[in-house]
Design a protein around this motif. Structure first.
Motif, short mmCIF file in Angstrom:
data_model
loop_
_atom_site.label_atom_id
_atom_site.label_comp_id
_atom_site.label_asym_id
_atom_site.label_seq_id
_atom_site.Cartn_x
_atom_site.Cartn_y
_atom_site.Cartn_z
N HIS A 85 0.83 -1.22 0.00
CA HIS A 85 0.00 0.00 0.00
C HIS A 85 0.86 1.26 0.00
O HIS A 85 2.02 1.22 0.36
CB HIS A 85 -0.89 0.01 1.26
CG HIS A 85 -0.10 -0.06 2.53
ND1 HIS A 85 0.19 -1.24 3.16
CD2 HIS A 85 0.49 0.92 3.27
CE1 HIS A 85 0.92 -0.99 4.23
NE2 HIS A 85 1.13 0.32 4.33
N HIS A 87 0.61 5.05 1.91
CA HIS A 87 -0.14 5.67 2.99
C HIS A 87 -1.08 6.70 2.39
O HIS A 87 -0.74 7.37 1.41
CB HIS A 87 0.80 6.30 4.02
CG HIS A 87 1.52 5.26 4.85
ND1 HIS A 87 2.61 5.53 5.62
CD2 HIS A 87 1.28 3.93 4.99
CE1 HIS A 87 3.02 4.42 6.22
NE2 HIS A 87 2.22 3.42 5.85
N GLU A 94 7.53 5.22 7.64
CA GLU A 94 7.30 4.04 8.49
C GLU A 94 8.64 3.37 8.77
O GLU A 94 9.57 3.45 7.95
CB GLU A 94 6.34 3.07 7.78
CG GLU A 94 6.01 1.83 8.60
CD GLU A 94 4.66 1.21 8.25
OE1 GLU A 94 3.95 1.74 7.36
OE2 GLU A 94 4.33 0.19 8.88
N TYR A 96 10.16 -0.47 9.81
CA TYR A 96 9.94 -1.90 10.00
C TYR A 96 11.14 -2.46 10.75
O TYR A 96 12.29 -2.26 10.34
CB TYR A 96 9.85 -2.63 8.66
CG TYR A 96 8.52 -2.54 7.93
CD1 TYR A 96 7.39 -1.97 8.50
CD2 TYR A 96 8.40 -3.07 6.64
CE1 TYR A 96 6.18 -1.91 7.81
CE2 TYR A 96 7.20 -3.01 5.94
CZ TYR A 96 6.10 -2.43 6.53
OH TYR A 96 4.92 -2.39 5.84
N HIS A 133 4.84 0.22 -0.07
CA HIS A 133 5.67 -0.85 0.49
C HIS A 133 4.92 -2.17 0.57
O HIS A 133 3.74 -2.21 0.90
CB HIS A 133 6.23 -0.45 1.85
CG HIS A 133 5.29 0.36 2.71
ND1 HIS A 133 5.01 1.68 2.46
CD2 HIS A 133 4.58 0.04 3.81
CE1 HIS A 133 4.16 2.14 3.37
NE2 HIS A 133 3.88 1.14 4.20
N HIS A 155 -4.26 3.97 4.97
CA HIS A 155 -3.76 3.03 3.96
C HIS A 155 -4.52 3.18 2.66
O HIS A 155 -5.74 3.21 2.66
CB HIS A 155 -3.88 1.58 4.47
CG HIS A 155 -3.03 1.32 5.66
ND1 HIS A 155 -3.52 1.41 6.95
CD2 HIS A 155 -1.73 1.02 5.77
CE1 HIS A 155 -2.52 1.17 7.79
NE2 HIS A 155 -1.43 0.92 7.12
ZN ZN Z 1 2.54 1.17 5.79
#
Ligand code: ZN
Ligand code: PAN
Length: 183
Positions: A85, A87, A94, A96, A133, A155
């Motif tokens: 998706h 944002h 973001e 991770y 991503h 999203h």
């Molecule tokens: Zn995300």
């Protein structure tokens, strides 16, 4: 002033479950129609991944965080992956943090640039603003990572649902390989 109380969540690494559970979202192959090149002739409707969202207000200032677990496996030659998706608020980034397993993080801008990062235990990946991503489990155990992003990010799945991503991750001679999407 109305303060929110600080709180802990606990991710059980044996059961691969968040405690307390929060919102659990499971995605099966049928939830990802058209996203894999060879989704016909797959037996049953395998679970591809699930993620646990800690419940928080969707407003600036908060930090959404969630744990994703992608089960190992392939659909045709493509490894199990998330839908992917942008944002909704495109200028939100973001992080991770991979806590188990091995995989790839495929990113793409609306201008068509692509970047692929490795994911492995201990890796902290930065997804800057504007990059869509998707994560892919190229290993033999579950790929588990924590995502942290701004409260109001939201999203947008539609763009990738309609057009896919430019890069695919497939198995070739037993090894993960990033290829150009033939479609
Ligand atoms: Zn995300
Ligand atoms: C992640 C993703 C999660 C599932 O928390 O939402 O890994 O992937 P899809 O949302 O693409 O199905 C994230 O990037 N949140 O913003």
């Amino acid at each position: 002033m109305n303060y929110m109380d600080p709180f802990n969540s606990f991710f059980n690494m044996k059961e691969l479950e968040l405690e307390p559970e929060g919102d659990l979202i499971a995605r099966r192959l049928s939830d990802m129609q058209g996203m894999y090149q060879q989704e016909d002739n797959v037996a049953g409707n395998p679970k591809i991944y699930e993620y646990y969202n800690v419940r928080l207000p969707e407003i600036p200032g908060h930090l959404q965080h969630c744990v994703t677990v992608i089960s190992p496996g392939k659909i045709g030659k493509e490894y199990h992956m998330t839908k992917g998706h942008y944002h909704e608020v495109e200028e939100t980034a973001e992080i991770y943090f991979t806590i188990q397993g091995r995989g790839k993080l495929v990113m793409q801008t609306k201008e068509g640039d692509s970047k692929v990062l490795d994911m492995e235990e201990g890796m902290i990946s930065y997804i800057p603003p504007y990059w869509s991503h998707r994560t892919i489990n190229t290993g033999e155990e579950p790929l588990v990572f924590v995502g942290v992003y701004p409260g109001n990010a939201g999203h947008n799945y539609g763009d990738i649902e309609e057009r896919g991503m430019k890069k695919l991750v497939v198995e070739e001679d037993g090894q993960p390989k990033v290829i150009d999407n033939p479609d």
